[in-house]
Design a protein around this motif. Structure first.
Motif, short mmCIF file in Angstrom:
data_model
loop_
_atom_site.label_atom_id
_atom_site.label_comp_id
_atom_site.label_asym_id
_atom_site.label_seq_id
_atom_site.Cartn_x
_atom_site.Cartn_y
_atom_site.Cartn_z
N SER A 105 19.32 -16.68 -10.36
CA SER A 105 19.65 -17.98 -9.76
C SER A 105 18.70 -19.06 -10.28
CB SER A 105 19.54 -17.92 -8.23
OG SER A 105 18.19 -17.92 -7.82
N GLY A 106 19.10 -20.31 -10.08
CA GLY A 106 18.23 -21.42 -10.44
C GLY A 106 16.99 -21.44 -9.56
N THR A 107 17.16 -21.02 -8.32
CA THR A 107 16.03 -20.97 -7.39
C THR A 107 15.00 -19.95 -7.87
OG1 THR A 107 17.61 -21.46 -5.63
CG2 THR A 107 15.43 -20.72 -4.95
N GLY A 151 23.32 -17.48 -11.34
CA GLY A 151 22.39 -17.24 -12.43
C GLY A 151 21.48 -18.42 -12.67
N THR A 167 16.87 -34.24 -3.21
CA THR A 167 17.18 -33.10 -4.07
C THR A 167 17.77 -32.00 -3.21
OG1 THR A 167 16.29 -31.48 -5.65
CG2 THR A 167 14.84 -32.14 -3.86
N ALA A 214 18.77 -28.16 -12.89
CA ALA A 214 19.97 -27.47 -12.39
C ALA A 214 21.26 -28.21 -12.76
CB ALA A 214 19.87 -27.29 -10.88
N LYS A 253 27.99 -25.40 -11.16
CA LYS A 253 27.20 -26.11 -12.17
C LYS A 253 27.96 -26.22 -13.50
CE LYS A 253 24.12 -26.94 -9.18
NZ LYS A 253 22.94 -26.24 -8.71
N ALA A 294 16.46 -26.15 -2.62
CA ALA A 294 15.81 -25.13 -3.45
C ALA A 294 14.53 -25.64 -4.12
CB ALA A 294 16.79 -24.63 -4.51
N THR A 295 14.49 -26.94 -4.46
CA THR A 295 13.32 -27.49 -5.14
C THR A 295 12.08 -27.35 -4.25
OG1 THR A 295 14.87 -29.18 -5.92
CG2 THR A 295 12.58 -29.47 -6.54
N ASP A 334 13.35 -29.51 -12.70
CA ASP A 334 14.53 -28.96 -12.05
C ASP A 334 15.74 -29.53 -12.80
OD1 ASP A 334 16.78 -28.41 -10.51
OD2 ASP A 334 15.68 -28.54 -8.62
N LEU A 352 13.01 -21.46 -10.64
CA LEU A 352 11.96 -22.35 -10.13
C LEU A 352 10.79 -21.53 -9.58
CD1 LEU A 352 14.16 -25.01 -8.26
CD2 LEU A 352 12.57 -25.50 -10.13
C1 LIG Z 1 21.93 -25.82 -7.64
C2 LIG Z 1 20.56 -26.37 -7.56
C3 LIG Z 1 19.42 -25.55 -7.54
C4 LIG Z 1 19.43 -24.07 -7.31
O1 LIG Z 1 20.24 -23.35 -8.09
P1 LIG Z 1 20.82 -21.93 -7.60
O2 LIG Z 1 21.30 -21.35 -8.88
O3 LIG Z 1 21.91 -22.22 -6.62
O4 LIG Z 1 19.70 -21.16 -7.01
C5 LIG Z 1 18.16 -26.16 -7.62
N1 LIG Z 1 18.04 -27.50 -7.67
C6 LIG Z 1 19.11 -28.32 -7.65
C7 LIG Z 1 18.88 -29.79 -7.72
C8 LIG Z 1 20.40 -27.79 -7.56
O5 LIG Z 1 21.45 -28.61 -7.51
#
Ligand SMILES: *Cc1c(COP(=O)(O)O)cnc(C)c1O
Length: 382
Positions: free
Chosen positions: A54-56, A188, A80, A154, A181, A83-84, A152, A59
């Motif tokens: 994940s993007g999280t 992912g 934001t 994302a 996304k 997750a940030t 970030d 980070l």
């Molecule tokens: C979607 C998003 C994330 C987190 O991404 P995930 O893959 O859902 O964990 C982090 N920061 C921003 C600004 C996002 O839009």
């Protein structure tokens, strides 16, 4: 007509690739995942791409390189996704919110220095909707106060800042491949860096801190033995997800062009309308057009943002709001953030909504959205 806020762009290629992976005998992180990382580097011109689930997670692993301590502070924009800040709180460190610019919804760099103290360790700029934050100014501040810059990103694939691809600028850049996304693997993410030691550490931490991942143990040339060097996480990408990502990456520019055309159509339709503020893009950068935000002018309309979104919904159009400012959530309220500190963020939040923008949105659907937005505006003129 029923137009969802987002629909992923999935072709026969993605379906075939997943099928092939399922039949290959290898489902988790393996050659498809590593190939995806290599292709990602090739595409961006970056050095090391570490894929995760994940993007999280990207980070979180990025911040692991900074060895954050409980009293440390990390600067992030107030506007934001949660997750940030969440990633900062994993270390019990403090996310320090900074107000944004009205026109771009990006962190207001002129307000960053006032928030810096001896505990400040890093800045996380968020490339809102795909528009890169003011990286030159942010890097300058980071240099002056010896701070790390974790981006970030994302929303920011593909986006460019002064002709440099996002992913080749900060200490670590974090992408998300969540279902909505601009490139998706279902779920992912990717942490991209130029630092070989950091890349290695993130690779270790994404599989429990183990010296050998599954591929290196159970693959054709694998070895069963391994050590656990430090306590890690279960953050690896799978080959099933990477199969989707590899196909998406081949079409990333095509998908971008389609979003851009939709954005241009929206701009043209709403540009001269006295009921809206158009979202502004600064001259020295390009946006991926992950989001298309519109802001209402309350003095021109009899209805507010919530009513506008409800009206769209009743006509089969789903809109989003990006974002509910962090200081409005219970979790962050307890930290005592005051919304008076975030005048622009409040101003934007009150009047903004995001319209659907994705490659599979048909011309007819775009026209339907435009016609209805204009019709709602006309019927509710003050
Ligand atoms: C979607 C998003 C994330 C987190 O991404 P995930 O893959 O859902 O964990 C982090 N920061 C921003 C600004 C996002 O839009």
């Amino acid at each position: 007509m029923n137009i969802p806020f987002h629909k992923p762009s999935i072709t026969q290629q993605e379906t075939d690739a997943v099928n092939e992976c399922l039949k290959s005998g290898w489902l988790t992180m393996g050659e498809r995942t590593f190939l995806f990382e290599n292709k990602f580097n090739e595409y961006l011109g970056s050095k090391f791409s570490v894929s995760v689930n994940s993007g999280t997670a990207a980070l979180h692993l990025a911040l692991c390189n900074l060895n954050l301590k409980p009293d440390d502070e990390v600067i992030i924009p107030a506007n934001t996704f949660t997750a940030t800040a969440e990633a900062v709180l994993y270390f019990n460190s403090k996310p320090v919110l900074v107000d944004i610019e009205k026109e771009t919804h990006l962190v207001d760099v002129s307000k960053i220095e006032a928030k810096i103290n001896n505990n400040t360790k890093a800045i996380i700029p968020v490339h809102f909707g795909g528009q890169p934050a003011d990286m030159s100014e942010i890097l300058e501040i980071a240099e002056k106060y010896d701070l790390y810059v974790v981006e970030d990103a994302a929303h920011a694939l593909p986006s460019k800042y002064k002709d440099k691809a996002i992913g080749t600028i900060g200490d670590v850049t974090c992408f998300s491949f969540y279902a909505t996304k601009t490139l998706t693997t279902g779920e992912g993410g990717m942490a991209v860096t130029e630092n070989p030691d950091w890349a290695e550490r993130m690779r270790l931490l994404r599989v429990h801190g183990m010296t050998r991942d599954g591929w290196e143990r159970y693959g054709a040339t694998g070895d069963w033995e391994y050590d656990v060097i430090e306590n890690g996480f279960k953050y690896n990408m799978t080959d099933i997800n990477a199969s989707i990502g590899l196909e998406q990456l081949k079409r990333v520019e095509i998908m971008y062009e389609k979003r851009k055309i939709i954005a241009e159509k929206y701009n043209e339709a709403f540009g001269n309308n006295e009921a809206f503020f158009l979202y502004e893009i600064k001259k020295d950068r390009t946006t991926s057009w992950h989001l298309y935000p519109v802001k209402l002018k309350p003095e021109a309309l009899k209805i507010n943002r919530d009513e506008f979104i409800r009206e769209l919904k009743s006509r089969g159009i789903s809109a989003g709001v990006h974002f509910i400012p962090l200081y409005r959530f219970s979790c962050y309220k307890r930290s005592g953030y005051v919304s008076d500190d975030f005048k622009n963020c409040e101003w934007v939040f009150e009047r903004t909504f995001s319209l659907p923008i994705y490659p599979d949105l048909s011309e007819m659907e775009v026209d339907y959205i435009i016609d209805n937005v204009l019709d709602i505006t006309k019927k509710n003129k003050r």
